[in-house]
Write a protein that holds these residues in place. Structure first.
Motif, PDB file in Angstrom:
ATOM      1  N   GLY A 111      53.371  51.287  57.761  1.00 49.32           N
ATOM      2  CA  GLY A 111      54.318  50.229  57.760  1.00 49.32           C
ATOM      3  C   GLY A 111      53.965  49.151  58.780  1.00 49.32           C
ATOM      4  N   LEU A 112      53.087  49.391  59.685  1.00 50.89           N
ATOM      5  CA  LEU A 112      52.767  48.348  60.736  1.00 50.89           C
ATOM      6  C   LEU A 112      50.920  48.091  60.543  1.00 50.89           C
ATOM      7  CD1 LEU A 112      54.809  49.600  63.778  1.00 50.89           C
ATOM      8  CD2 LEU A 112      55.217  47.708  62.212  1.00 50.89           C
ATOM      9  N   CYS A 113      50.785  47.050  60.964  1.00 52.33           N
ATOM     10  CA  CYS A 113      49.386  46.472  60.946  1.00 52.33           C
ATOM     11  C   CYS A 113      49.132  45.719  62.326  1.00 52.33           C
ATOM     12  CB  CYS A 113      48.727  45.891  59.748  1.00 52.33           C
ATOM     13  SG  CYS A 113      49.893  44.214  59.558  1.00 52.33           S
ATOM     14  N   SER A 114      48.017  45.223  62.471  1.00 53.02           N
ATOM     15  CA  SER A 114      47.632  44.535  63.682  1.00 53.02           C
ATOM     16  C   SER A 114      48.176  43.223  63.339  1.00 53.02           C
ATOM     17  CB  SER A 114      46.154  44.260  63.987  1.00 53.02           C
ATOM     18  OG  SER A 114      45.380  43.526  62.784  1.00 53.02           O
ATOM     19  N   GLY A 115      48.705  42.496  64.451  1.00 52.61           N
ATOM     20  CA  GLY A 115      49.095  41.139  64.467  1.00 52.61           C
ATOM     21  C   GLY A 115      48.086  40.245  64.356  1.00 52.61           C
ATOM     22  N   PRO A 116      48.412  38.775  64.080  1.00 48.65           N
ATOM     23  CA  PRO A 116      47.261  38.011  63.902  1.00 48.65           C
ATOM     24  C   PRO A 116      46.624  37.478  65.280  1.00 48.65           C
ATOM     25  CG  PRO A 116      49.231  36.828  63.566  1.00 48.65           C
ATOM     26  CD  PRO A 116      49.678  38.514  63.791  1.00 48.65           C
ATOM     27  N   HIS A 117      47.154  37.909  66.265  1.00 45.09           N
ATOM     28  CA  HIS A 117      46.746  37.260  67.689  1.00 45.09           C
ATOM     29  C   HIS A 117      46.615  38.622  68.801  1.00 45.09           C
ATOM     30  CE1 HIS A 117      46.907  33.448  66.503  1.00 45.09           C
ATOM     31  NE2 HIS A 117      47.985  33.388  66.228  1.00 45.09           N
ATOM     32  N   THR A 118      46.321  39.761  67.997  1.00 51.11           N
ATOM     33  CA  THR A 118      46.283  40.853  68.765  1.00 51.11           C
ATOM     34  C   THR A 118      44.679  41.485  68.892  1.00 51.11           C
ATOM     35  OG1 THR A 118      47.258  42.957  69.757  1.00 51.11           O
ATOM     36  CG2 THR A 118      46.653  42.682  67.131  1.00 51.11           C
ATOM     37  N   GLY A 119      44.648  42.153  70.140  1.00 50.23           N
ATOM     38  CA  GLY A 119      43.189  42.802  69.961  1.00 50.23           C
ATOM     39  C   GLY A 119      42.053  41.977  69.975  1.00 50.23           C
ATOM     40  N   ASP A 155      33.250  58.056  83.600  1.00 50.90           N
ATOM     41  CA  ASP A 155      34.688  58.493  83.420  1.00 50.90           C
ATOM     42  C   ASP A 155      35.712  57.544  84.105  1.00 50.90           C
ATOM     43  OD1 ASP A 155      33.438  60.660  82.378  1.00 50.90           O
ATOM     44  OD2 ASP A 155      33.521  61.617  84.215  1.00 50.90           O
ATOM     45  N   GLY A 156      36.865  57.467  83.554  1.00 45.99           N
ATOM     46  CA  GLY A 156      37.937  56.657  84.080  1.00 45.99           C
ATOM     47  C   GLY A 156      38.950  56.442  83.222  1.00 45.99           C
ATOM     48  N   LEU A 157      40.173  55.844  83.793  1.00 39.23           N
ATOM     49  CA  LEU A 157      41.377  55.655  83.404  1.00 39.23           C
ATOM     50  C   LEU A 157      41.570  54.527  82.726  1.00 39.23           C
ATOM     51  CD1 LEU A 157      44.444  56.822  83.163  1.00 39.23           C
ATOM     52  CD2 LEU A 157      44.806  55.268  85.230  1.00 39.23           C
ATOM     53  N   ILE A 158      42.106  54.505  81.449  1.00 36.79           N
ATOM     54  CA  ILE A 158      42.410  53.278  80.443  1.00 36.79           C
ATOM     55  C   ILE A 158      44.056  53.121  80.127  1.00 36.79           C
ATOM     56  CG2 ILE A 158      41.883  52.057  78.217  1.00 36.79           C
ATOM     57  CD1 ILE A 158      39.294  53.592  78.444  1.00 36.79           C
ATOM     58  N   GLU A 159      44.438  52.285  80.565  1.00 39.91           N
ATOM     59  CA  GLU A 159      45.860  52.157  80.457  1.00 39.91           C
ATOM     60  C   GLU A 159      46.333  50.996  79.535  1.00 39.91           C
ATOM     61  OE1 GLU A 159      46.811  51.900  84.805  1.00 39.91           O
ATOM     62  OE2 GLU A 159      48.186  53.847  84.307  1.00 39.91           O
ATOM     63  N   GLY A 160      47.517  50.921  78.856  1.00 44.10           N
ATOM     64  CA  GLY A 160      47.879  49.773  77.950  1.00 44.10           C
ATOM     65  C   GLY A 160      49.241  49.850  77.512  1.00 44.10           C
ATOM     66  N   VAL A 161      49.427  49.284  76.599  1.00 46.16           N
ATOM     67  CA  VAL A 161      50.970  49.120  75.991  1.00 46.16           C
ATOM     68  C   VAL A 161      50.525  48.487  74.479  1.00 46.16           C
ATOM     69  CG1 VAL A 161      51.410  46.740  76.625  1.00 46.16           C
ATOM     70  CG2 VAL A 161      53.310  48.309  76.064  1.00 46.16           C
ATOM     71  N   VAL A 162      51.348  49.214  73.596  1.00 49.14           N
ATOM     72  CA  VAL A 162      51.360  48.936  72.100  1.00 49.14           C
ATOM     73  C   VAL A 162      52.957  48.348  71.805  1.00 49.14           C
ATOM     74  CG1 VAL A 162      51.273  49.962  69.649  1.00 49.14           C
ATOM     75  CG2 VAL A 162      49.622  50.672  71.705  1.00 49.14           C
ATOM     76  N   PHE A 163      53.056  47.535  71.435  1.00 48.94           N
ATOM     77  CA  PHE A 163      54.475  46.884  71.161  1.00 48.94           C
ATOM     78  C   PHE A 163      54.613  46.104  69.770  1.00 48.94           C
ATOM     79  CE2 PHE A 163      52.015  43.249  72.398  1.00 48.94           C
ATOM     80  CZ  PHE A 163      52.516  42.087  72.027  1.00 48.94           C
ATOM     81  N   GLY A 164      55.921  45.763  69.368  1.00 43.93           N
ATOM     82  CA  GLY A 164      56.228  45.467  68.215  1.00 43.93           C
ATOM     83  C   GLY A 164      55.905  43.802  68.171  1.00 43.93           C
ATOM     84  N   ASP A 165      55.078  43.138  67.811  1.00 38.97           N
ATOM     85  CA  ASP A 165      55.039  41.513  67.889  1.00 38.97           C
ATOM     86  C   ASP A 165      55.930  40.795  66.929  1.00 38.97           C
ATOM     87  OD1 ASP A 165      54.088  39.390  68.878  1.00 38.97           O
ATOM     88  OD2 ASP A 165      51.934  39.476  68.171  1.00 38.97           O
ATOM     89  N   LEU A 166      57.039  40.862  67.159  1.00 43.46           N
ATOM     90  CA  LEU A 166      58.088  40.249  66.324  1.00 43.46           C
ATOM     91  C   LEU A 166      57.703  38.853  66.045  1.00 43.46           C
ATOM     92  CD1 LEU A 166      61.302  41.972  67.839  1.00 43.46           C
ATOM     93  CD2 LEU A 166      59.858  42.876  65.991  1.00 43.46           C
ATOM     94  N   ASN A 167      57.344  38.040  66.839  1.00 43.73           N
ATOM     95  CA  ASN A 167      56.809  36.527  66.524  1.00 43.73           C
ATOM     96  C   ASN A 167      55.600  36.238  66.407  1.00 43.73           C
ATOM     97  OD1 ASN A 167      55.975  36.624  69.208  1.00 43.73           O
ATOM     98  ND2 ASN A 167      57.474  35.070  70.235  1.00 43.73           N
ATOM     99  N   LEU A 168      54.575  37.249  66.386  1.00 46.63           N
ATOM    100  CA  LEU A 168      53.351  37.235  65.855  1.00 46.63           C
ATOM    101  C   LEU A 168      52.566  36.269  66.963  1.00 46.63           C
ATOM    102  CD1 LEU A 168      53.694  36.921  62.026  1.00 46.63           C
ATOM    103  CD2 LEU A 168      53.416  38.986  63.487  1.00 46.63           C
TER     104      LEU A 168
END
Length: 140
Positions: free
Chosen positions: A107-115, A33-46
């Protein structure tokens, strides 16, 4: 007829009995059990990095993030806040490793260098990782 000498048979039976007791009394694997934190952002320059000014890349609100354990069971979920940040609490994962999956809005998808390998999926350890996922505009 070849017979196993009696002292050896007794020792072997004792060893097998001891092993059976050890296995039977082993503690069950505890759920994580535990906390997971993060951020999702618009990767404009990929580039997979949330850049600051002048090319600020904003966080994305209302993106669904889910956590799954090794057995594929969902163990937590959250929606990102206005700044793209999220916090979710994983409950009862079968191990401390979980799969985090971001579900991009239309309208959005994963960027080429994410995840992990350019996907909206990351594998993290419960309570010790910050997840950062950049989303890009889907190709027309």
């Amino acid at each position: 007829m070849n017979r196993v000498p009696r002292p050896f048979r007794t020792s072997l039976l004792g060893l097998l009995a001891a092993l059976a007791c050890t296995v039977a009394s082993a503690a069950p694997v505890a759920a994580a059990d535990g906390l997971i934190e993060g951020v999702v952002f618009g990767d404009l320059n990929l580039n997979g990095i949330q850049d600051a000014a002048p090319a600020a890349e904003p966080g994305l609100a209302d993106v669904i993030v889910r956590a799954f354990d090794a057995a594929g069971a969902e163990v937590g979920s959250a929606a990102t806040r206005a700044d793209g940040a999220f916090s979710l609490y994983a409950l009862g994962a079968k191990s401390d490793q979980v799969r985090i999956q971001v579900f991009p809005p239309e309208g959005l998808c994963s960027g080429p260098h994410t995840g992990d390998a350019g996907t909206t999926v990351e594998f993290v350890r419960v309570g010790t990782s910050k997840v950062v996922v950049g989303l890009a505009k889907a190709a027309d």
